[in-house]
Design a protein around this motif. Structure first.
Motif, short mmCIF file in Angstrom:
data_model
loop_
_atom_site.label_atom_id
_atom_site.label_comp_id
_atom_site.label_asym_id
_atom_site.label_seq_id
_atom_site.Cartn_x
_atom_site.Cartn_y
_atom_site.Cartn_z
N SER A 311 7.31 0.47 -1.86
CA SER A 311 6.63 0.11 -2.56
C SER A 311 5.16 -0.27 -2.02
O SER A 311 4.17 -0.51 -3.28
N PHE A 312 5.12 -0.38 -0.80
CA PHE A 312 3.88 -1.10 -0.70
C PHE A 312 2.44 1.00 -0.86
O PHE A 312 1.55 0.31 -1.80
N ILE A 313 2.65 1.29 -0.85
CA ILE A 313 2.60 3.29 -0.94
C ILE A 313 2.09 3.05 -1.85
O ILE A 313 0.87 2.82 -3.50
N PHE A 314 3.05 2.33 -3.49
CA PHE A 314 2.57 2.51 -4.81
C PHE A 314 1.52 2.02 -5.28
O PHE A 314 0.67 1.51 -6.31
N SER A 315 1.80 0.06 -5.11
CA SER A 315 1.23 -0.93 -5.28
C SER A 315 -0.22 -0.78 -4.65
O SER A 315 -1.33 -0.21 -5.61
N VAL A 316 -0.58 -0.03 -3.29
CA VAL A 316 -2.20 0.85 -3.10
C VAL A 316 -2.97 2.11 -4.04
O VAL A 316 -3.42 1.69 -4.64
N ILE A 317 -1.39 2.78 -4.44
CA ILE A 317 -2.16 3.85 -5.60
C ILE A 317 -2.18 3.23 -6.96
O ILE A 317 -3.32 3.37 -7.18
N TRP A 318 -2.15 2.13 -7.31
CA TRP A 318 -1.73 1.63 -8.53
C TRP A 318 -2.89 0.71 -8.75
O TRP A 318 -3.75 0.15 -9.81
N LEU A 319 -3.35 -0.53 -7.33
CA LEU A 319 -4.30 -1.02 -7.91
C LEU A 319 -5.90 -0.23 -7.43
O LEU A 319 -6.30 -0.79 -7.92
N ASN A 320 -5.35 1.18 -7.24
CA ASN A 320 -6.68 1.75 -6.94
C ASN A 320 -7.40 2.58 -7.74
O ASN A 320 -7.94 3.36 -7.50
N LEU A 321 -5.87 3.22 -8.94
CA LEU A 321 -6.12 4.48 -9.48
C LEU A 321 -7.00 4.87 -10.63
O LEU A 321 -7.68 5.98 -10.41
N ASP A 322 -7.31 3.57 -11.45
CA ASP A 322 -8.97 3.15 -12.00
C ASP A 322 -10.04 4.07 -11.58
O ASP A 322 -10.66 4.74 -11.86
#
Length: 498
Positions: A311-322
């Motif tokens: 959950s932590f890793i994906f949240s960081v990914i989705w926060l910064n993907l754009d």
């Protein structure tokens, strides 16, 4: 669980370093290879993975499952590895012969949309040969408690070699044809590295067949291997069919887009990969000793730990993907993979959140259910992927994965609950989900800096700091709290030294 906790942390460090190298490799390949050339490398790896799953005949799981029975033998009489390599040789011959007869079908299916795949299909053969050899030695490393070494070879050495190869192509030292030929030897580096280490340490027992253990357990092992073999083949088909269908229906360019989205979400897998390598020997030994309490403990703790990390890793990914897409300035075609990242990321969280269910089942007395559940997965995956990929392209592959793997893991959850009264979820599971969702929406709404690199750094630091603080403060994971306290104690003791 203490051994699992400590070694998993060290392995995860190596694995994340390897993923950093992998991310660099993916970036370089998207920038300096055409989408078709980039997609070719991914598709060849998927095809070789499928071929390896057939050739391995269930051997790696066999070595892990039965090693506790063989370790009592003197090293000169221990023939488990001899049996493994013998079966592997038979499996490779079967696969290579089958590929020869399937060549006309391969040409017919891929020559239109993916002619490069037809031209370089032969590269899959050395990939299969050395990948299978490495898998056997990797499980042997797990049994020898050398999991950190095997993860270092797989995650770091493998990608360092790949980085050198990509840079050699970029700087014009080799042409694309030579690049592909050397690419086929990628697994040879890791296989030879482990082989040399165990030979040098005299930890490579290759006793003459058959030992007394093999005679006593031979029929049982044969049945087990047959079931696991079928199960592994089904699993790999389920996991690789999407990119193969994309290459056939849409072309290698879209396979490259799928590759990037998949790789981004593969980072979420890192904690699980580290935990599996440490946890399998522990679970197998616990089944042999009938220590149900320890199995349930590993199952429950693996669930909450993997849920928190994923959950932590994906949240960081989705926060910064754009911001990442804007900063890296990738070709426009790769931006089409953004919605796919969301679907694949949610799928990963669901899969990891159910803990080490596969490892518990495959080493249990009811290991036949491993095959039965994979048959269900295959029955879901093939028609879903065929229809969704053909109709919706790469997004269809994501939806097919989400639907099939959610049902699949739900069935395995119910199986363990019914047969062993084990289920991994606690109140901490719910708290972790609430924490992740609420903190993501707060950070994403409140922090929006116009400079991409600064926005990524600030968002990540704030999210990580608050997330880590709440996880430890609420003691959502006993293992994470213990690791935190050990880390603080270590830092304090070092600072206190003169």
């Amino acid at each position: 669980m203490g051994v699992v906790r400590t070694k998993s942390l060290v392995s995860a460090i190596y694995t994340y370093f390897g993923f950093m190298l992998g991310a660099i490799n993916i970036y370089l390949m998207t920038k300096y290879l055409t989408p078709a050339e980039n997609g070719l490398t991914r598709t060849l790896l998927e095809i070789s993975t499928l071929m390896t799953s057939v050739a391995c005949l269930g051997i790696p799981t066999l070595v892990a499952r039965y090693y506790p029975y063989y370790k009592v033998l003197p090293q000169k009489k221990m023939d488990l590895l001899t049996l493994a390599f013998t079966l592997a040789g038979i499996g490779i011959l079967i696969v290579f012969a089958g590929t020869y007869f399937l060549e006309p079908l391969i040409i017919r299916k891929f020559s239109g949309k993916s002619p490069l795949l037809v031209a370089y299909f032969y590269v899959s053969f050395p990939l299969v040969f050395f990948s299978l050899g490495f898998q056997i030695l990797e499980v042997h490393a797990w049994n020898q408690h050398k999991t950190i070494l095997s993860n270092f070879m797989k995650e770091v050495v493998f990608r360092v070699f790949h980085t050198i190869l990509v840079l050699a192509f970029i700087f014009g030292l080799i042409r694309f044809h030579a690049f592909m030929n050397i690419f086929g030897l990628t697994y040879a580096v890791t296989f030879c590295g482990l082989l040399f280490y165990f030979w040098h340490k005299k930890q490579l027992p290759l006793g003459r067949l058959p030992s007394q253990v093999t005679k006593d357990l031979g029929k049982q092992m044969l049945r087990f291997t047959a079931f696991i073999f079928a199960s592994n083949v089904i699993t790999i088909i389920s996991l690789t069919i999407d990119s193969i269908l994309i290459s056939s229906f849409k072309g290698l360019e879209f396979a490259a887009v799928f590759t990037l989205a998949t790789y981004i979400c593969t980072v979420i897998d890192v904690p699980q990969r580290s935990m599996i390598s440490i946890g399998v020997p522990v679970i197998a030994q616990s089944w042999k000793d009938n220590d149900m309490a320890n199995i349930a403990n590993v199952y429950t703790k693996s669930s909450i730990n993997l849920l928190i990390f994923s959950s932590f890793i994906f949240s960081v990914i989705w926060l910064n993907l754009d911001d990442a897409f804007e900063f890296l300035k990738l070709p426009p075609i790769y931006h089409e993979g953004k919605p796919l990242v969301l679907i694949l990321g949610i799928t990963k969280i669901i899969e990891l959140g159910t803990g080490l269910n596969s490892q518990v089942i495959s080493t249990s007395p009811r290991w036949r259910f491993e095959l039965q559940s994979h048959l269900i997965l295959l029955a879901l995956t093939l028609p879903l992927n065929y229809y969704f990929v053909k109709t919706y392209g790469i997004m269809g592959a994501g939806w097919a994965q989400l639907i099939s793997l959610t049902i699949y893991n739900g069935i395995r959850y119910l199986f363990l609950l019914k047969n062993y009264n084990m289920q991994p979820f606690t109140r901490q599971t719910l708290y972790s989900i609430i924490l992740t969702l609420s903190l993501y929406f707060i950070v994403s709404r409140l922090i929006n800096i116009s400079i991409p690199i600064i926005n990524m750094a600030v968002r990540t630091l704030i999210f990580a700091a608050i997330y880590g603080f709440v996880v430890i403060r609420l003691n959502l994971s006993e293992d994470i709290t213990i690791l935190y306290k050990k880390g603080i104690s270590l830092v304090t003791s070092r600072m206190g030294r003169p």
